[in-house]
Motif scaffolding. Structure first.
Motif, PDB file in Angstrom:
ATOM      1  N   ALA A  22       0.875  -1.310  -0.115  1.00 58.98           N
ATOM      2  CA  ALA A  22      -0.087  -0.025   0.232  1.00 58.98           C
ATOM      3  C   ALA A  22       0.973   1.239   0.062  1.00 58.98           C
ATOM      4  N   PHE A  25       1.954   2.530  -3.376  1.00 65.71           N
ATOM      5  CA  PHE A  25       0.818   3.200  -4.003  1.00 65.71           C
ATOM      6  C   PHE A  25       0.789   4.751  -3.491  1.00 65.71           C
ATOM      7  N   VAL A  64      -6.404   8.049  -8.034  1.00 72.84           N
ATOM      8  CA  VAL A  64      -6.614   6.655  -8.126  1.00 72.84           C
ATOM      9  C   VAL A  64      -5.552   5.919  -7.358  1.00 72.84           C
ATOM     10  N   PHE A  68      -6.475   3.211  -4.264  1.00 78.35           N
ATOM     11  CA  PHE A  68      -5.981   1.969  -4.196  1.00 78.35           C
ATOM     12  C   PHE A  68      -5.018   1.883  -2.933  1.00 78.35           C
ATOM     13  N   ASP A  69      -4.304   2.928  -2.470  1.00 77.83           N
ATOM     14  CA  ASP A  69      -3.429   2.271  -1.482  1.00 77.83           C
ATOM     15  C   ASP A  69      -4.385   2.062  -0.022  1.00 77.83           C
ATOM     16  N   ARG A  71      -7.478   0.771   0.020  1.00 76.91           N
ATOM     17  CA  ARG A  71      -8.076  -0.430  -0.235  1.00 76.91           C
ATOM     18  C   ARG A  71      -7.107  -1.607  -0.002  1.00 76.91           C
ATOM     19  N   ILE A  72      -5.842  -1.459  -0.587  1.00 74.35           N
ATOM     20  CA  ILE A  72      -4.910  -2.441  -0.303  1.00 74.35           C
ATOM     21  C   ILE A  72      -4.435  -2.897   1.160  1.00 74.35           C
TER      22      ILE A  72
END
Length: 212
Positions: A22, A25, A64, A68-69, A71-72
């Protein structure tokens, strides 16, 4: 020259090992923000709209990475204090400094414009700092914050979109929508007030936005 097993080198590699997927990202988010600042400066030097559009495009790219960081981190259960601080530092570059730099490059360069842009960035810094120190209480004992106090700083992507639209209409520099007003010793472009409004909404404590 320090040996590979010397304490400073060991600490350096220990820090690298402390990074999670994460965090990579998150650093991508920061890289987009720095790239946006560089491209805004390149536009001022070249007046090439290609540079301006690329600078604007890096804002949604940073968004974006920012999505994503988080969510990861939840997926891999790798939340950490380091990750939280990295996220805030990346956000202030990508969604605070970079939009302000692009606004200045677009023609918001009057004295009052600069005050509005600095205010916007300072509000973003304050917003992130407040979130970091109150995240635990806002999560109510859970793993996730239930709501935001004030608008999240990534909402500044909307400002970047407005600037990109202005560029596509040939409304940069002296042609900015609303023109320029002489207020006391300095000039003010009404478009700068959008940045002031965005900053004010970020630091609002009465505005609560659910986090999904």
């Amino acid at each position: 020259m320090p040996r590979p097993d010397s304490p400073p080198v060991r600490k350096h590699f220990s820090m690298i090992r402390g990074f999670h997927l994460a965090d990579v990202f998150t650093l991508g988010n920061a890289a987009c923000g720095v790239g946006g600042v560089f491209l805004a400066m390149a536009y001022m030097a070249s007046q090439s709209l290609t540079h301006f559009y690329w600078a604007a495009a890096l804002a949604p790219a940073a968004f974006v990475f920012d999505v994503f960081d988080g969510r990861i981190a939840r997926w891999r259960q790798t939340h950490s204090a380091l990750g939280r601080e990295l996220d805030s530092l990346a956000d202030i570059i990508s969604f605070g400094v970079a939009p302000a730099a692009l606004g200045f490059a677009a023609g918001l360069d009057g004295g009052w414009d600069c005050v509005a842009l600095v205010y916007f960035v300072c509000c973003g810094v304050s917003r992130l700092a407040r979130f970091n120190v109150t995240a635990e209480s806002l999560s109510a004992g859970g793993d996730k914050v239930k709501y935001f106090e004030g608008t999240p700083i990534p909402t500044s992507v909307v400002l970047v979109g407005v600037l990109a639209w202005a560029a596509s209409q040939g409304r940069l520099g002296d042609a900015l929508w609303g023109g320029a007003w002489s207020v006391g010793p300095w000039q003010l472009h009404p478009m700068a007030l959008l940045f002031a409004l965005s900053g004010t909404l970020m630091i609002s404590k009465t505005l609560r936005i659910p986090k999904f």
